[in-house]
Design an enzyme around this catalytic site. Structure first.
Site, PDB file in Angstrom:
ATOM      1  N   SER A  11     -41.655  -3.927  33.298  1.00  0.00           N
ATOM      2  CA  SER A  11     -41.506  -2.807  34.228  1.00  0.00           C
ATOM      3  C   SER A  11     -42.385  -2.938  35.473  1.00  0.00           C
ATOM      4  CB  SER A  11     -41.812  -1.507  33.491  1.00  0.00           C
ATOM      5  OG  SER A  11     -43.100  -1.553  32.900  1.00  0.00           O
ATOM      6  N   LYS A  56     -46.762 -11.875  23.271  1.00  0.00           N
ATOM      7  CA  LYS A  56     -46.774 -10.645  24.049  1.00  0.00           C
ATOM      8  C   LYS A  56     -48.220 -10.314  24.389  1.00  0.00           C
ATOM      9  CE  LYS A  56     -45.555  -5.811  24.000  1.00  0.00           C
ATOM     10  NZ  LYS A  56     -44.714  -4.796  23.379  1.00  0.00           N
ATOM     11  N   LYS A  87     -43.877 -12.491  27.199  1.00  0.00           N
ATOM     12  CA  LYS A  87     -43.867 -11.216  27.926  1.00  0.00           C
ATOM     13  C   LYS A  87     -45.273 -10.872  28.387  1.00  0.00           C
ATOM     14  CE  LYS A  87     -42.983  -6.383  26.981  1.00  0.00           C
ATOM     15  NZ  LYS A  87     -42.640  -5.424  25.958  1.00  0.00           N
TER      16      LYS A  87
HETATM   17  C1  PBG Z   1     -44.051  -1.900  23.002  1.00  0.00           C
HETATM   18  C2  PBG Z   1     -43.268  -2.330  24.173  1.00  0.00           C
HETATM   19  C3  PBG Z   1     -43.772  -2.422  25.475  1.00  0.00           C
HETATM   20  C4  PBG Z   1     -42.752  -2.853  26.296  1.00  0.00           C
HETATM   21  C5  PBG Z   1     -41.638  -3.047  25.494  1.00  0.00           C
HETATM   22  N1  PBG Z   1     -41.975  -2.723  24.160  1.00  0.00           N
HETATM   23  C6  PBG Z   1     -45.077  -2.189  26.115  1.00  0.00           C
HETATM   24  C7  PBG Z   1     -46.269  -1.771  25.466  1.00  0.00           C
HETATM   25  O1  PBG Z   1     -46.916  -2.564  24.794  1.00  0.00           O
HETATM   26  O2  PBG Z   1     -46.631  -0.595  25.661  1.00  0.00           O
HETATM   27  C8  PBG Z   1     -42.952  -3.049  27.770  1.00  0.00           C
HETATM   28  C9  PBG Z   1     -41.838  -3.329  28.588  1.00  0.00           C
HETATM   29  C10 PBG Z   1     -42.051  -3.150  30.025  1.00  0.00           C
HETATM   30  O3  PBG Z   1     -43.148  -2.909  30.558  1.00  0.00           O
HETATM   31  O4  PBG Z   1     -41.032  -3.265  30.709  1.00  0.00           O
HETATM   32  N2  PBG Z   1     -43.452  -2.008  21.771  1.00  0.00           N
END
Ligand code: PBG
Length: 326
Positions: free
Chosen positions: A277, A198, A251
């Site tokens: 997103s 991630k 991700k």
């Molecule tokens: C954090 C988390 C994030 C997303 C899912 N779980 C983002 C972050 O690190 O702030 C992002 C998903 C998205 O942008 O669709 N636990």
């Protein structure tokens, strides 16, 4: 006429031939829809930076899950959106057995059992600091203290009915600690979908709007990965597999197809990719302006993510894509 020993166009001549030789498939069964749940009754809150997407109260969440299941979608990834007064330094709401989130998970499990439920295991929706881990007085993200909370959270999610708990926090050692906690409590059949690679990405903006979970200070670069690195992703995957991950994730997705492929070469568990997103918002924004054909671009990107090697795709397009795929 040219005398050509090979004419690749012959295999592209008709739709029937193209279907015969198509290398990659995309079906609703490959898709998982992330959903945001809020407290309330008949509550529907649009998210401006994610056109067409809403936070839903449990009753409406169940209606949405029924529709998704009827479309043949594989699963849902649930996230809680909490009001600021429920957030604190220790993310205490994360382990509240009577909280909104376990209630939502139980309701979906009971009413729409054919959907596979992934639950997010990280502290950011519950923390007033907006970080995925506990924060020390000096602003350090505390690894081992966080892992202890994550393990309790995972057990709570398993008890509520999660099929897979999905640690998305990037703390070291959390997969092993969660596996052990689940097994001790008798949840041998609950899987772990590890967010292994991630990245510290700018593509998460709209999600943080959805949960009001942007970090209140600093950034997430001491735990999320540097977008410049791919060998480090292999290291993370190796560790998560050794600790017992049942699936691994990359991700975001589209800007990281090479990472998906590199992991595909070395891993023998299913790979999930999260089309996040910001990836959704970009397609929506360009389509709204008439600059691209949104439906075709959506399907092309999802197919590309599958072609790179992802088995499962978390995507805000799940419902629309399933409708298109018929
Ligand atoms: C954090 C988390 C994030 C997303 C899912 N779980 C983002 C972050 O690190 O702030 C992002 C998903 C998205 O942008 O669709 N636990």
């Amino acid at each position: 006429m040219l005398v050509l020993p090979e004419r690749p166009r012959r295999n592209r001549r008709t739709e029937a031939i193209r279907r015969l030789v198509r290398e990659t498939s995309l079906t609703p069964a490959h898709l998982v829809a992330p959903l945001f749940v809020v407290d309330g009754d008949r509550e529907r809150q649009p998210i401006p930076s994610m056109p067409g997407y809403e936070r839903l109260s449990i009753d409406l969440l169940l209606e949405k899950c029924r529709q998704l299941a009827d479309l043949g979608i594989g699963g849902v990834a649930l996230f809680p959106a909490l009001p600021a007064y429920k957030k604190d330094k220790t993310a205490s709401e994360a382990t509240n057995p009577d909280g909104l989130f376990p209630r939502a998970v139980s309701a979906v499990k009971e009413q729409v059992p054919e959907l596979t439920i992934f639950t997010d295991v990280a502290l950011d929706p519950y923390s007033c600091d907006g970080h995925d881990g506990l924060v020390s007085e000096t602003g350090e993200i505390l690894n081992d203290e966080t892992v202890e909370v994550l393990a309790r959270m995972a057990v709570l999610h398993a008890r509520a009915g999660a099929d897979y708990v999905a640690p998305s926090d990037m703390m070291d050692g959390r997969v092993g600690a969660i596996r052990e906690a689940l097994d001790v409590e008798g949840f041998h059949n609950v899987g772990i979908m590890a967010y292994s690679a991630k990245y510290a990405s700018a593509f998460y903006g709209p999600f943080r709007d959805a949960l009001d979970s942007a970090p209140k200070f600093g950034d997430k670069k001491t735990y999320q990965m540097d977008p410049a690195n791919v060998r480090e992703a292999l290291r993370e995957v190796r560790l998560d597999l050794a600790e017992g991950a049942d699936m691994v994730m990359v991700k975001p997705a589209l800007a990281y197809l090479d990472v998906i492929r590199a992991i595909w070469e070395i891993s023998d568990v299913p790979i999930t990719a999260y089309q996040v997103s910001g990836e959704y918002a970009m397609v929506k924004a360009a389509a709204e302006r008439g600059w691209i054909d949104g439906d075709r671009v959506m399907l092309e990107i999802l197919l590309a993510i599958r072609r790179a090697g992802a088995d499962v795709i978390f995507t805000y397009f799940a419902e629309e894509a399933a409708q298109q795929l018929g």
